[in-house]
Scaffold this motif. Structure first.
Motif, PDB file in Angstrom:
ATOM      1  N   GLN A  83       0.856  -1.189   0.000  1.00  0.00           N
ATOM      2  CA  GLN A  83       0.000   0.000   0.000  1.00  0.00           C
ATOM      3  C   GLN A  83       0.892   1.239   0.000  1.00  0.00           C
ATOM      4  N   ALA A 117       2.929   4.496   0.693  1.00  0.00           N
ATOM      5  CA  ALA A 117       3.408   5.108   1.926  1.00  0.00           C
ATOM      6  C   ALA A 117       3.121   6.598   1.865  1.00  0.00           C
ATOM      7  N   ILE A 118       2.102   7.018   2.607  1.00  0.00           N
ATOM      8  CA  ILE A 118       1.641   8.397   2.526  1.00  0.00           C
ATOM      9  C   ILE A 118       1.437   8.932   3.934  1.00  0.00           C
ATOM     10  N   TYR A 119       1.853  10.187   4.161  1.00  0.00           N
ATOM     11  CA  TYR A 119       1.586  10.816   5.463  1.00  0.00           C
ATOM     12  C   TYR A 119       0.147  11.314   5.463  1.00  0.00           C
ATOM     13  N   LEU A 120      -0.667  10.683   6.300  1.00  0.00           N
ATOM     14  CA  LEU A 120      -2.103  10.960   6.245  1.00  0.00           C
ATOM     15  C   LEU A 120      -2.470  12.350   6.763  1.00  0.00           C
ATOM     16  N   HIS A 121      -1.611  12.936   7.602  1.00  0.00           N
ATOM     17  CA  HIS A 121      -1.949  14.257   8.137  1.00  0.00           C
ATOM     18  C   HIS A 121      -1.548  15.382   7.182  1.00  0.00           C
ATOM     19  N   LEU A 122      -0.847  15.023   6.115  1.00  0.00           N
ATOM     20  CA  LEU A 122      -0.485  16.032   5.119  1.00  0.00           C
ATOM     21  C   LEU A 122      -1.421  15.916   3.918  1.00  0.00           C
ATOM     22  N   GLU A 167       1.216  18.267  -0.267  1.00  0.00           N
ATOM     23  CA  GLU A 167       2.295  18.336   0.732  1.00  0.00           C
ATOM     24  C   GLU A 167       3.122  17.050   0.752  1.00  0.00           C
ATOM     25  N   LEU A 198       5.340  17.478  -2.093  1.00  0.00           N
ATOM     26  CA  LEU A 198       6.330  18.536  -1.831  1.00  0.00           C
ATOM     27  C   LEU A 198       7.418  18.037  -0.891  1.00  0.00           C
ATOM     28  N   ASN A 199       7.014  17.235   0.094  1.00  0.00           N
ATOM     29  CA  ASN A 199       7.997  16.685   1.026  1.00  0.00           C
ATOM     30  C   ASN A 199       8.986  15.795   0.285  1.00  0.00           C
ATOM     31  N   ARG A 200       8.454  14.947  -0.610  1.00  0.00           N
ATOM     32  CA  ARG A 200       9.329  14.071  -1.382  1.00  0.00           C
ATOM     33  C   ARG A 200      10.182  14.903  -2.348  1.00  0.00           C
TER      34      ARG A 200
END
Lengths: 299, 268
Positions: free
Chosen positions: A83, A85-90, A94, A97-99
């Protein structure tokens, strides 16, 4: 070869999950890595990305040894494992952008990727509120962000609806034909791979059972003579008595392995002589789905 | 180095909207604000005591809990929050398949946790001094303005920061290895209670035990040398005591050990 492994093996404790695997992924191909769940696909992918330490064997990517050229190789690979890999709070944007910050990619590229996976409208929504399909698409955008030469995707169409599946398939085909990328894609669904792959590897219980072009796979599927008629069971018994091997019987037709055109004629006359009305008789290739099952179940 | 800086910036970018980051800012603010309100209401009792004593009461109220529970628990929380962001999002695998050295990713995360602890302690100094001076503006009977505690307070908090590094390394490693909060939290809690007891019973080897170091730092203050000038008393803080050297040694050793564990660890 973009990916080439030799004698690749890996154990989880006492259990051997990958056995002496030799992958050969040519440049510019869509390599379908097929196998039932638990066959060792994800483990192999993690070995290719150096997330797991190779127990035995070697991995070469872009003709360079993986362990000693880890960073230069990884800089040309985009990946999506299990699945996304995603930061759910962003938000989706974003996350990209982080990547982009880590990979030093421009903000413009982030917006292009959002556009490509049709997430521009949901760019500012928190990723936690995304549907499974949207998360998967964001995962693909993350994998494509650095414009990598090689894409390694683990079950990328998982959770996508039929439209989403078609979109991903077309995107991958476009990446290979127009942008000269190489795609390594795993799946447990043959039908999906059949529609896009140029090359196939079939893995079962950690072992490679078949590897070659999609055409090679079709040719190893033994052709069958399919006879359409009434009372198929009686006709099948007759053929068996005469020494034919009947491989399949159902209400509409029966199947016998194809030997020659002459043999097809003999079957036809035999049935006619015994007063069976033959509606049709033809040579068919075993469908790949069945072949896949045969290959994986034989072991 | 570039990979380290990029990863460090990314750590900030990822956490800037999470409680992990904001707790480092809000905790000192909330505690100092509460103390401010308490002193404001009770200003009659504290009126006209010398500035030095007023400061001791004001800053001492925080420092008393800081050594025993506040600082170790804050570290447990920060070390957890920095790692849990990856555990929750299942992003270890994508982080370690980036073209960035594993050492850069690992150390950026560690130093970001270190930065958060530093930030939190620095804000404690800032807010303590700020609210103290603000009090004497609002209530001139409080003599905070008669004494300058900034330097002393900065020294004390800097020593506390150094004393916390051993715990930080251990908690960081625990949070890296365990997904769930209860394990690092439980271990950290029990270890802290043990640390406070060791320090309070003056166990001779307490200085070797990292979870005792914040408490030893606070206890050390009580015994420190003070000149007896009635108007301007000075406390000398001996920063580099043997417990601080132990704390730094443990911090470096566990940091290195953690790196080798990360290298060998399978990424789930």
């Amino acid at each position: 070869m973009v990916i080439s492994t030799e004698g690749l093996s890996f154990n989880f404790g006492n259990q051997q999950v990958v056995r002496s695997l030799s992958l050969q992924v040519p440049e510019g191909s869509i390599y379908g890595f097929l196998g039932p769940n638990g066959a060792g696909k994800t483990t192999t992918i993690k070995l290719l990305l150096n997330l797991l330490k190779t127990d035995q064997g070697s991995i070469h990517i872009f003709n360079k040894e993986l362990q000693s050229n880890r960073i230069s190789i990884l800089s040309q690979i985009g990946s999506l494992i299990e699945q996304p890999a995603i930061y759910l709070h962003l938000s989706g944007r974003e996350n990209l952008l982080n990547r982009a910050l880590l990979l030093q990619v421009s903000e413009k590229r982030v917006d292009e990727m959002l556009e490509l996976v049709h997430l521009t409208g949901a760019a500012h929504k928190k990723a936690g509120k995304y549907s499974l399909g949207m998360k998967q698409r964001l995962g693909i955008a993350l994998a494509l962000l650095s414009d990598p030469k090689l894409l390694i995707l683990d079950e990328p169409t998982n959770g996508l609806d039929p439209n989403g599946i078609i979109e991903v398939r077309e995107l991958l085909i476009r990446l290979v034909t127009q942008h000269k990328k190489t795609v390594f894609v795993s799946s447990h669904l043959l039908a999906e791979i059949e529609r896009m792959a140029t090359h196939v590897g079939i893995i079962h219980r950690g072992e490679m059972l078949f590897q070659g072009s999609i055409k090679d796979l079709e040719t190893i599927s033994q052709p069958q003579v399919q006879v359409e008629l009434d009372s198929t069971v009686d006709a099948a018994n007759l053929l068996k008595k005469r020494g034919y091997l009947v491989t399949d019987v159902n209400d509409n037709h029966l199947s016998v392995p194809f030997m020659s055109k002459e043999q097809m004629g003999e079957i036809n006359s035999l049935l006619n002589q015994n007063e069976y009305t033959v509606y049709s008789i033809r040579k068919v290739h075993k469908d790949l789905e069945k072949l896949f099952l045969d290959i994986t179940q034989k072991v | 180095m570039k990979g380290f800086l990029l990863s460090f910036r990314s750590e900030f970018y990822k956490t800037r909207k999470t409680m992990g980051f904001w707790s480092a800012v809000l905790l000192p603010l909330a505690i100092c604000l509460l103390l401010f309100m308490g002193f404001f209401n009770k200003s009659d009792h504290l009126a006209n005591i010398p500035g030095f004593m007023a400061w001791l009461q004001f800053a001492g109220a925080i420092l008393a809990v800081m050594g025993s529970l506040l600082l170790p628990m804050l570290i447990v929380f920060i070390a957890y929050s920095v790692n849990s962001i990856e555990h929750k999002a299942e992003t270890w695998k994508s982080l370690f398949s980036l073209p960035i050295a594993k050492l850069s990713i690992y150390s950026a995360k560690y130093f970001y946790a270190l930065f958060l602890v530093f930030l939190c302690l620095a804000l404690f100094v800032l807010f303590t001094v700020g609210f103290g001076n603000f009090l004497s503006m609002l209530k001139p009977s409080l003599k905070f303005n008669e004494y300058h505690i900034e330097k002393l307070l900065a020294q004390i908090y800097f020593k506390l920061f150094l004393a916390s590094l051993g715990i930080l390394s251990i908690q960081f490693l625990l949070s890296l290895l365990f997904r769930d909060f209860l394990k690092p939290m439980g271990i950290g809690f029990v270890a802290t209670i043990a640390g406070v007891i060791f320090a309070n019973v003056n166990w001779q080897y307490a200085y070797l035990y990292p979870y005792s170091h914040p408490m030893l730092t606070i206890k050390g203050l009580v015994n420190s040398k003070m000149n007896n000038s009635p108007t301007m008393p000075q406390i000398t803080v001996d920063i580099f005591t043997k417990d601080i050297f132990v704390s730094l040694t443990v911090a470096v050793a566990v940091f290195i050990l953690g790196y080798f564990i990360v290298l060998r660890k399978s990424v789930k």
